[in-house]
Design a protein around this motif. Structure first.
Motif, short mmCIF file in Angstrom:
data_model
loop_
_atom_site.label_atom_id
_atom_site.label_comp_id
_atom_site.label_asym_id
_atom_site.label_seq_id
_atom_site.Cartn_x
_atom_site.Cartn_y
_atom_site.Cartn_z
N MET A 1 0.85 -1.19 0.00
CA MET A 1 0.00 0.00 0.00
C MET A 1 0.88 1.24 0.00
SD MET A 1 -2.80 1.21 2.86
CE MET A 1 -3.83 -0.25 2.62
N ARG A 2 0.56 2.18 -0.87
CA ARG A 2 1.23 3.47 -0.83
C ARG A 2 0.54 4.35 0.21
NH1 ARG A 2 2.30 5.72 -7.01
NH2 ARG A 2 4.25 4.59 -7.39
N THR A 3 1.33 5.01 1.04
CA THR A 3 0.75 5.92 2.02
C THR A 3 1.35 7.31 1.85
OG1 THR A 3 2.40 5.28 3.67
CG2 THR A 3 0.29 4.11 3.71
N ALA A 4 0.55 8.31 2.15
CA ALA A 4 0.99 9.70 2.02
C ALA A 4 0.66 10.44 3.30
CB ALA A 4 0.30 10.37 0.83
N HIS A 5 1.52 11.40 3.65
CA HIS A 5 1.36 12.16 4.89
C HIS A 5 1.46 13.65 4.63
CE1 HIS A 5 2.62 8.15 6.24
NE2 HIS A 5 2.00 8.43 7.37
N ARG A 6 0.72 14.40 5.41
CA ARG A 6 0.70 15.84 5.29
C ARG A 6 2.03 16.45 5.72
NH1 ARG A 6 -4.11 18.49 5.13
NH2 ARG A 6 -3.34 20.11 6.55
N VAL A 7 2.26 17.70 5.30
CA VAL A 7 3.51 18.39 5.56
C VAL A 7 3.80 18.46 7.07
CG1 VAL A 7 4.68 20.62 5.41
CG2 VAL A 7 3.42 19.73 3.43
N GLU A 8 2.80 18.80 7.85
CA GLU A 8 3.00 18.91 9.29
C GLU A 8 3.50 17.60 9.88
OE1 GLU A 8 0.34 20.18 13.24
OE2 GLU A 8 -0.63 19.77 11.32
N HIS B 1 -2.53 -4.36 -5.40
CA HIS B 1 -3.16 -5.66 -5.66
C HIS B 1 -3.35 -6.48 -4.40
CE1 HIS B 1 -3.38 -5.30 -9.90
NE2 HIS B 1 -3.09 -6.55 -10.24
N GLN B 2 -2.29 -6.61 -3.61
CA GLN B 2 -2.37 -7.50 -2.45
C GLN B 2 -3.35 -6.97 -1.40
OE1 GLN B 2 0.29 -5.90 -3.53
NE2 GLN B 2 1.59 -5.08 -1.89
N ARG C 1 -6.80 -9.15 -0.29
CA ARG C 1 -7.12 -9.54 1.09
C ARG C 1 -8.54 -9.14 1.50
NH1 ARG C 1 -1.51 -8.24 2.15
NH2 ARG C 1 -2.09 -6.08 2.59
N LEU C 2 -9.10 -8.14 0.83
CA LEU C 2 -10.42 -7.63 1.19
C LEU C 2 -11.56 -8.30 0.43
CD1 LEU C 2 -9.54 -3.82 1.35
CD2 LEU C 2 -10.15 -5.27 3.29
N LEU C 3 -11.28 -8.80 -0.76
CA LEU C 3 -12.35 -9.34 -1.59
C LEU C 3 -12.96 -10.61 -0.97
CD1 LEU C 3 -10.87 -8.88 -5.18
CD2 LEU C 3 -12.68 -7.54 -4.08
N PRO C 4 -14.28 -10.77 -1.09
CA PRO C 4 -14.93 -11.95 -0.52
C PRO C 4 -14.62 -13.21 -1.32
CG PRO C 4 -16.51 -10.64 -1.75
CD PRO C 4 -15.25 -9.84 -1.73
N THR D 1 -6.29 -11.40 -7.48
CA THR D 1 -6.20 -12.50 -6.52
C THR D 1 -5.25 -13.62 -6.94
OG1 THR D 1 -8.13 -13.57 -7.55
CG2 THR D 1 -8.56 -12.09 -5.70
N ALA D 2 -4.55 -13.45 -8.04
CA ALA D 2 -3.70 -14.52 -8.57
C ALA D 2 -2.59 -14.91 -7.60
CB ALA D 2 -3.09 -14.09 -9.90
N GLY D 3 -2.11 -13.96 -6.80
CA GLY D 3 -1.00 -14.27 -5.91
C GLY D 3 -1.41 -14.92 -4.59
#
Length: 489
Positions: free
Chosen positions: A1-8, A222-223, A227-230, A486-488
């Motif tokens: 997962m890519r995560t981003a954070h604010r300047v502060e 993707h991953q 993990r979330l898909l039923p 879901t291939a992996g």
């Protein structure tokens, strides 16, 4: 997962890390990663003799550019720094000069000559705290850089864009590549700023342990989606897998009902109950659909509802919102929607507007929504107490916003998949059905909306292959997109 954070948040993390490191060590880490990225962009064996121009402002990004330029100069590149601020990082200037680099002050010298000959330009004009676009004196130089044949590399963030919001309030320098440090910044992932960033490269400078557990923005991969898909169990039947009710279509727009139902069926719904005037068209296209003349509360038990696609002036929105199951409202269902009606519900609600619909709900203009997408999705989520999927060039998903200003369920999510060819009639109807099917399967609203957007965009890429695509093509490619994700597993 890519995560981003604010300047502060980034600055607080940097301060905590710098307190444990020797002075200047963090900037050297950033400069080393930046120089390595520049070397790879110039190509193997092409650093020696390459011509590099540094656009240097008065902030730390200018210092990063100077130190990176010094490293390139020591490898044989011809490096010229064009000073654009009132001051420049003294240590960086000294390092560049010691390595044989040249310095040009734009206030007294010609700043355009180094740009005309450059193979690569490093944009270190403004830092992540910049607001309101480039200063007037920097605009001609930025335009010259963009008009040259050089590869333009932004240092941490393209100059002129807002790091926190993705807004571009004035002139900005469009990059081919952005090399960012420690973590992504929200503006790198959200339009309009995203379109200025080019390809993204993240340099690890050791901030990870100092960043909070919950990011301000995140983009699933993707991953994460897999993990979330039923996944049906051996004892599953069509009712356990989730039954979705769809109230959509009209005499004028029967196709919207067909596409919403198809999105639901291809999104894994165990069964779809359709209520509306387009029953004949729905049965003709999808004979497995369970149809009912209405009203919705007499159609049979469902685990979630979708209401609105192609509905026109047909009834159904209020009746569906009166139910005690999750409801997704799209298209015509959003017209004149009362926030109090949504906030009074005991079950979750998902709204899926495009920019025009969001503008009508907010009393704003479409241009205002598109210029400030993060602010718009948060305001809608707060006003309606709902999960909001704001469709567009960057689709955003935000859970209901609390009084403290945080989105319920964590970060706002930005969808990384899709293609410009997805902007076609009916594609939103397919998305509604797909997201509704995931709601009926029991996914949290934020997960259902963000997974649906991800699969929808992936299916569009699959179906398009770089050319025009129809909503039906997108629906038909959903199964393949699901398998790819879901291939992996």
């Amino acid at each position: 997962m890519r995560t981003a954070h604010r300047v502060e948040t980034v600055r607080a993390a940097e301060a905590a890390l710098m307190a444990r490191l020797p002075e200047g060590a963090l900037m050297q880490r950033a400069a080393a990663g930046l120089a390595a990225a520049c070397c790879s962009l110039l190509g193997k064996g092409r650093v020696y003799g390459a011509r590099v121009a540094l656009l240097v402002g008065s902030g730390d990004n200018g210092g990063d550019a100077l130190y990176a330029g010094a490293r390139l100069a020591r490898r044989g590149a011809g490096v010229t720094a064009v000073l654009l601020g009132d001051r420049a990082h003294e240590g960086g200037l000294a390092a560049l000069r010691a390595a044989g680099g040249r310095v040009v002050d734009s206030a007294h010298d010609d700043p355009f000559e180094p740009l005309a000959a450059a193979d690569l330009v490093l944009d270190g004009i403004t830092g992540i705290g910049g607001r309101g676009g480039l200063r007037p004196d920097a605009v001609p130089v930025a335009r010259a850089a963009r008009g040259s044949d050089a590869v333009v590399v932004a240092v941490d963030l393209p100059s002129g864009v807002d790091a926190d919001t993705g807004e571009v309030a004035g002139e900005a320098l469009r990059a081919d590549v952005t090399v960012t440090f420690g973590t992504y910044k929200p503006g790198l992932l959200v339009d309009p700023a995203r379109s200025y960033a080019g390809a993204l490269r993240l340099v690890d400078i050791g901030l990870g342990a100092e960043l909070p557990g919950v990011a301000d923005l995140e983009a699933l991969q993707h991953q994460d989606v897999a993990r979330l898909l039923p996944v049906p169990a051996a004892e599953s039947d069509k009712y356990r897998r989730g039954v979705l009710g769809v109230v959509a279509g009209s005499a004028r727009y029967p196709g919207a009902a067909v596409l919403a139902v198809e999105g639901a069926l291809r999104g894994g719904a165990g069964a779809v109950r359709y209520v509306g005037p387009a029953a004949d068209a729905v049965i003709a296209a999808h004979p497995e659909t369970l149809v009912h003349p209405g009203p919705p509360d007499r159609a049979g038990r469902v685990q979630a509802w979708v209401v609105g696609p192609g509905l026109g002036d047909e009834p159904g929105v209020a009746e569906v919102l009166a139910s005690d199951v999750p409801v997704l409202v799209d298209a015509d269902g959003l017209r004149g929607l009362d926030p109090a009606l949504v906030r009074a519900r005991s079950a979750p609600t998902v709204l899926t507007p495009h920019a025009g619909e969001a503008a009508a709900l907010l009393g704003a203009t479409r241009e205002e929504v598109e210029a400030g997408r993060l602010a718009a999705v948060r305001e809608l989520a707060a006003r309606f107490g709902a999960t909001v999927l704001l469709k567009g060039s960057t689709t955003l998903v935000c859970g209901p916003v609390t009084e403290a200003g945080r989105a319920a369920g964590g970060a706002v999510r930005v969808n990384p998949t899709g293609t410009g060819w997805l902007a076609t009639a009916g594609s939103g109807d397919v998305l509604s059905g797909l997201a509704g099917s995931l709601l009926a399967a029991g996914l949290r609203p934020v997960d259902a909306a963000s997974c649906a957007a991800y699969l929808h965009g992936l299916a569009a890429r699959r179906a398009s292959g770089g050319g025009p695509v129809t909503a039906g093509d997108v629906a038909g490619a959903l199964g393949g997109a699901w398998r790819d994700v879901t291939a992996g597993l």
